[in-house]
Design an enzyme around this catalytic site. Structure first.
Site: not given
Ligand SMILES: *Cc1c(COP(=O)(O)O)cnc(C)c1O
Length: 360
Positions: A102, A172, A196
């Protein structure tokens, strides 16, 4: 089949009471004669739903009035470009820490808009550790410092908050948001894709310190301009109303569990149980330096990869779903977010014990 234990990394399992409430309110939300999905986003009813969700999130995460809370669309990935477009301002460089897949995606996107300085990387270790902050080559003139507190795919989680000095810290938190207490005041911006720990996919929650608003480059698409989104209460266009409502139900559920402190204790216990089991059993392994093991995503391998398919088949048959690891990592991964009950972890350990005994 009754409800299974779903270990999917995202979209992930939601709290059962939330789904039941959504079911009960599906056709007629509190005597309005319609579903939330069908309401005008400008209606008093929906505005109240939206404001309550924001208020509950502020309370849960301890977000002060110095911050705007935005309910945006396009998932966390859209923020990979929204952030540099808004925060680079008149600066030319931003600092990024590379701890996994990520991080890399965020870095690749930011490079389209400015000079990215990768201040530290644990790629040499196969992303099994977090580089000590004393070794980072940060730039005091960077527009911001970006990192990924929990790498969802690798199962690597920071156990500290980086000290970024006067440079705004950007995180993030897609897979760690609301899983344990966080001092929001340390951050310039926090973002989290909802699927999540918050609600349905597509929605992304952005918490931004207000002094960082209003710096967007002039070519920034209006829909990506934080100032515009903030000025319009996240309703510049039609927001993801139903996802926002469901997020609100999750926030209420979290409050009823005792908030993020109580959640953090439960999550710590769930993760520790699973890692302790893996460490004590020769048949299973997790490669991450123990200090940085994720509380949310637990990757593990079997002693013999040839048994992976059988392991997954047996797990499915018991209602332990989506344990296959990410295609880039292989092996298994159990995502044990807030909504995964401790009983799910117990059932997984029970199955792993039996599988190792029979096939190990
Ligand atoms: C799932 C995730 C993403 C991507 O999320 P989307 O909503 O599919 O764009 C980005 N960063 C992290 C740390 C994630 O777990």
């Amino acid at each position: 089949m009754s409800r299974a234990f779903n270990f999917c990394a995202g979209p992930a399992t939601l709290p059962e009471p939330v789904l039941k409430q959504a079911r009960d309110e599906m056709l007629d939300w509190r005597g309005t004669g319609m579903s939330v999905m069908e309401m005008s986003h400008r209606s008093d009813e929906f505005v109240a739903i939206a404001e309550t969700a924001e208020k509950d999130l502020r309370e849960l995460a301890g977000i002060s009035d110095d911050y705007a809370v935005l309910f945006m669309q396009g998932g966390a990935s859209s923020q990979f470009s929204t952030i540099p477009l808004n925060l680079l301002g008149d600066k030319t460089t931003a600092d990024y820490v590379n701890t996994g897949i990520w991080s890399k995606k965020a870095i690749a996107e930011a490079k389209r808009y400015g000079d990215v300085n990768v201040v530290a990387s644990s790629e040499d270790s196969g992303f099994t550790t977090v580089p000590e902050q004393s070794t980072w080559s940060t730039n005091a003139d960077a527009a911001y410092l970006h990192y990924t507190p929990n790498e969802t795919i690798g199962g690597l989680e920071f156990d500290f908050t980086p000290d970024s000095g006067d440079v705004p810290l950007v995180a993030d938190m897609s897979s760690t948001m609301l899983s344990r207490p966080v001092d929001v005041s340390r951050y310039g911006l926090i973002y989290a894709g909802a699927q999540k720990n918050i609600g349905p996919s597509g929605l992304v929650v952005v918490i931004i310190r207000k002094d960082l608003l209003g710096k967007a480059r002039k070519e920034t698409p209006t829909m990506m301009n934080y100032q515009v989104i903030a000025d319009n209460g996240s309703m510049y266009n039609t927001p993801a109303t139903y996802s926002w409502y469901l997020a609100g139900l999750v926030f209420k559920w979290l409050k009823a569990q005792g908030g993020v402190k109580a959640m953090g204790e439960i999550n710590y216990r769930k993760a520790k149980k699973l890692y302790d089991f893996i460490d004590a059993n020769d048949f299973y392994a997790n490669p991450i330096e123990p200090r940085f093991r994720s509380w949310m995503n637990v990757p593990f391998t079997l002693a013999d990869d040839a048994l992976n398919d059988d392991f997954l088949k047996g797990a499915d048959a018991r209602g332990l779903l989506n344990l296959k690891g990410h295609r880039s990592v292989g092996g298994m991964r159990a995502s044990i977010y807030n909504a995964m009950p401790e009983a799910g972890v117990d059932a997984l350990i029970q199955y792993m014990t039996e599988f190792a005994k029979e096939r190990g």
